[in-house]
Design an enzyme around this catalytic site. Structure first.
Site, short mmCIF file in Angstrom:
data_model
loop_
_atom_site.label_atom_id
_atom_site.label_comp_id
_atom_site.label_asym_id
_atom_site.label_seq_id
_atom_site.Cartn_x
_atom_site.Cartn_y
_atom_site.Cartn_z
N ASP A 138 0.82 -1.21 0.00
CA ASP A 138 0.00 0.00 0.00
C ASP A 138 0.86 1.27 0.00
O ASP A 138 0.58 2.21 -0.75
CB ASP A 138 -0.93 -0.01 1.23
CG ASP A 138 -1.99 1.08 1.17
OD1 ASP A 138 -2.52 1.32 0.07
OD2 ASP A 138 -2.29 1.69 2.22
N HIS A 144 5.26 4.69 -2.29
CA HIS A 144 5.52 6.03 -1.74
C HIS A 144 6.88 6.12 -1.03
O HIS A 144 7.67 7.03 -1.28
CB HIS A 144 4.44 6.43 -0.73
CG HIS A 144 3.04 6.34 -1.26
ND1 HIS A 144 2.73 6.50 -2.59
CD2 HIS A 144 1.85 6.13 -0.64
CE1 HIS A 144 1.42 6.39 -2.76
NE2 HIS A 144 0.87 6.16 -1.59
N ARG A 183 14.39 11.30 8.13
CA ARG A 183 15.29 11.76 9.20
C ARG A 183 16.68 11.20 8.94
O ARG A 183 16.87 9.98 8.95
CB ARG A 183 14.74 11.28 10.55
CG ARG A 183 15.51 11.78 11.75
CD ARG A 183 14.79 11.35 13.04
NE ARG A 183 13.52 12.04 13.17
CZ ARG A 183 13.30 13.08 13.98
NH1 ARG A 183 14.26 13.52 14.76
NH2 ARG A 183 12.12 13.66 14.04
C1 BG6 Z 1 -2.51 5.86 -0.32
C2 BG6 Z 1 -2.74 4.61 0.47
O1 BG6 Z 1 -1.76 5.57 -1.47
O2 BG6 Z 1 -1.78 6.78 0.46
C3 BG6 Z 1 -3.49 4.94 1.75
O3 BG6 Z 1 -3.50 3.69 -0.30
C4 BG6 Z 1 -2.78 6.02 2.52
O4 BG6 Z 1 -3.65 3.77 2.56
C5 BG6 Z 1 -2.47 7.21 1.62
O5 BG6 Z 1 -3.63 6.42 3.57
C6 BG6 Z 1 -1.60 8.22 2.32
O6 BG6 Z 1 -1.56 9.38 1.58
P1 BG6 Z 1 -1.32 10.79 2.29
O7 BG6 Z 1 -1.14 11.74 1.17
O8 BG6 Z 1 -2.53 11.05 3.13
O9 BG6 Z 1 -0.10 10.61 3.13
#
Ligand code: BG6
Length: 484
Positions: A240, A245, A347
Site C-alpha cells: 500500500d 511512496h 530523518r
Molecule cells: C494511499 C494509500 O496511497 O496513500 C493509503 O493507499 C494512505 O492507505 C495514503 O492512507 C496516504 O496518503 P497521504 O497523502 O494522506 O499521506
C-alpha cells in the site's frame, strides 16, 4: 499557433476516487486558472447518469471552491455512460471528442485519459481507449496534438503481476504516453528533497556513509482502515505505501545527481539506486497488525476484513544500498496504520562527533536533518549549541524552517493537482517509469511472498500505540541512536 483544445476524460467518473480526488483536483486547477478556459471534462463510467446528475454528485466534494468558480467548473463537466469491455460506449465517447475537436480544426488537441478505476479493468479500458478514442483526426497541427493516459497504483501485487500489467499497457501505449501516478511524487517536500540535495554545497559533502549513520523514512497514520479493509486486506502496508511512496522517498535521498533535469535523466538515477538495493533479509523486518484499544476497533474487527487475516498493517524494514556512497548505512523504513500520530518524514542521522570535548548529556547526541512531509511541511536540523544564559554546557537545539511561518502566503497545493498539471504539460519527471516500478517490486517481492506464505511473524500492537516494540529494537540494533 492555435490554442490547445484540451479534453480530460475521467474514466470511472461515478466512483469514489474520482469524486474524492480527481474532480476536486481538476476543480482546484480550474479555479486557479491553470486549465485553459475552453477545457472540457468528460466523465465516463458504466452507471447511467445525466450530465446534471453527475454535477449534482460532484458538487458536495467541491466545497472548498467559491460558488461561482465551482459552477463554472461544473459547466465544463459532462458525462458519457458505457461498458468498459465492449466498443459501443467508447465509440460514443470518441464521437464526443471528435465533434469537439472538429469545431476548432486549426487548433492542436490534447486528450488526457485519467483512469480513476481499479487496475483490474485497466487492460480492457486501455484497449477501448486505444482502439476507439486515441486518434486525433481533425487537427491541422498533428505534431502538437497528444494523447496521454494517467493510471494509478496498485500496479500489480508483485514483480510478475506488475510486469504482466505493464506488458498489457505497453502493447497499447508507449511509455511516453503513460503517466503512472504515485501521489508522493507530487508532494511539496518530495520535490524539495531533490532541489535541496542538488542545490546546496554544504549538504553534498555530508551526503554519504562517511557522515550519515542511518536514514529513517517514516509514515504514520493515526487511523485504521476506515471501511477500506476489503481493499487493504488484499494488499497490506508494504504494497500500500512502502513499495511505492516510501521507496520513492528513499530513491530521492539515495540517488546520484542526474546529468540534467530531463525526466529520463532523473528517473535513470532513481532506477540506478533502486537496483543497488537487495531484498531485505527477514531478520531486518518487523511486521505488525493493530488490535482494539481505547474503544477503537482492531483490524480484525473491521467487517470488511476476512476473519483471521494475517495482513500486516505495520512494517519496519531495513534496507541497504550497496554502492560506494551508501554501503553499510541502514535505511530504516517504518510505516503503519492506527499509530499514535499522523506523520511522514525523512530523518537523516549523522555520526556523533568523534572527539567530544564538552561535558554533559549531549555528548552522545547526533546531528539530524529532518524533512517533514506532513503535517506542516518543515525542514529542521538538530544541532548542538551552548545552552543559552549563564550555563556553558552544550544542548541540542533546532535550526528550523517551518513552511507555514516562513511562507505564510503560499498555498501548497495537494499532490494531485500538481501531478495532473504535469501530465497536461507533458512532464513525466514526477511519474513512475516502468523500469523504476520493476526495480521497486524486485526489492519487496521475496518478502511479500514470504509474508503471503505465513512465514513472517505478525506482532500485535494496540491502536494508537507506537507500533510493535520489536520495531524499536530493530532500529537500535542497526545503529539508530536516540538523541538526548
Ligand atoms: C494511499 C494509500 O496511497 O496513500 C493509503 O493507499 C494512505 O492507505 C495514503 O492512507 C496516504 O496518503 P497521504 O497523502 O494522506 O499521506
Amino acid at each position: 499557433p492555435g490554442q490547445l483544445t484540451l479534453t480530460i476524460v475521467v474514466a470511472g467518473a461515478s466512483g469514489d476516487l474520482a469524486k474524492k480526488k480527481t474532480y476536486p483536483a481538476l476543480c482546484f486547477l480550474y479555479q486557479h486558472g491553470f486549465l485553459c478556459s475552453n477545457v472540457r471534462i468528460v466523465g465516463y463510467a458504466r452507471t447511467d447518469l445525466s450530465d446534471q446528475a453527475l454535477r449534482d454528485k460532484l458538487r458536495p466534494f467541491l466545497k472548498n471552491t467559491p460558488e461561482d468558480k465551482r459552477e463554472a467548473f461544473l459547466a465544463t463537466c459532462s458525462y458519457v455512460s458505457g461498458p468498459y469491455d465492449t466498443p459501443h460506449g467508447w465509440q460514443r465517447l470518441a464521437a464526443v471528442l471528435d465533434k469537439r475537436e472538429s469545431a476548432t480544426p486549426k487548433n492542436p488537441a490534447g486528450r488526457l485519459f485519467y483512469l480513476a478505476l481499479p487496475p483490474s479493468v485497466y487492460p480492457q479500458v486501455c484497449r477501448g481507449l486505444k482502439e476507439h478514442c486515441s486518434s486525433i483526426a481533425t487537427s491541422s497541427e498533428p505534431g502538437r496534438s497528444w494523447v496521454r493516459v494517467v493510471v494509478e497504483k496498485p500496479f500489480g501485487k508483485d514483480l510478475q503481476s506488475s510486469e504482466d500489467l505493464a506488458e498489457h499497457l505497453g502493447e497499447l501505449y508507449p511509455e511516453e504516453q503513460l503517466y503512472r501516478i504515485d501521489h508522493y511524487l507530487g508532494k511539496e517536500m518530495t520535490q524539495n528533497m531533490f532541489v535541496m540535495r542538488f542545490a546546496n554545497t554544504f549538504l553534498s559533502p555530508l551526503w554519504s556513509r562517511t557522515h550519515v549513520a542511518n536514514v529513517q523514512i517514516t509514515f504514520k497514520e493515526d487511523f485504521g482502515t476506515q471501511g477500506r479493509g476489503g481493499y487493504f486486506d488484499e494488499f497490506g502496508i508494504i504494497r500500500d505505501v512502502i513499495q511505492n511512496h516510501l521507496i520513492q522517498l528513499l530513491a530521492f535521498v539515495g540517488m546520484e545527481k542526474p546529468v540534467s533535469l530531463h525526466p529520463d535523466d532523473i528517473r535513470d538515477q532513481k532506477v540506478q539506486v533502486l537496483r543497488c538495493i537487495k531484498p531485505p533479509s527477514l531478520d531486518n523486518v518487523v511486521l505488525g497488525q493493530y488490535t482494539a484499544a481505547d474503544g477503537e476497533d482492531g483490524y480484525l474487527d473491521d467487517p470488511t476484513v476476512p476473519q483471521g487475516s494475517r495482513t500486516p498493517t505495520f512494517a519496519s524494514i531495513v534496507l541497504y544500498i550497496d554502492n560506494d556512497r551508501w554501503a553499510g548505512v541502514p535505511f530504516i523504513i517504518k510505516a503503519g496504520k492506527a499509530l499514535d500520530e499522523r506523520k511522514a518524514e525523512i530523518r537523516i542521522q549523522l555520526h556523533e562527533t568523534p572527539h567530544f570535548i564538552f561535558a554533559g548529556e549531549s555528548s552522545s547526541s547526533r546531528n539530524e536533518l529532518v524533512v517533514r512531509l506532513q503535517p506542516d511541511e518543515a525542514i529542521y536540523m538538530k544541532f548542538i549549541v551552548k545552552k543559552p544564559g549563564l550555563d556553558t554546557e552544550p544542548v541540542i537545539s533546532e535550526l528550523d524552517l517551518d513552511y507555514h511561518s516562513r511562507y505564510p502566503d503560499v498555498i501548497i497545493p495537494d499532490a494531485y493537482p500538481k501531478l495532473i498539471l504535469d501530465a497536461i504539460r507533458g512532464d513525466q519527471q514526477h511519474f513512475v517509469r516502468r523500469d523504476e516500478l520493476r526495480a521497486a517490486w524486485a526489492i519487496f517481492t521475496p518478502l511479500l511472498h514470504a509474508v503471503d506464505a505465513g512465514e513472517v511473524p505478525i506482532h500485535p500492537y494496540p491502536y494508537s500505540s507506537r507500533g510493535p516494540e520489536e520495531a524499536d529494537a530493530l532500529r537500535s540494533r542497526v545503529g539508530w541512536v536516540k538523541n538526548s
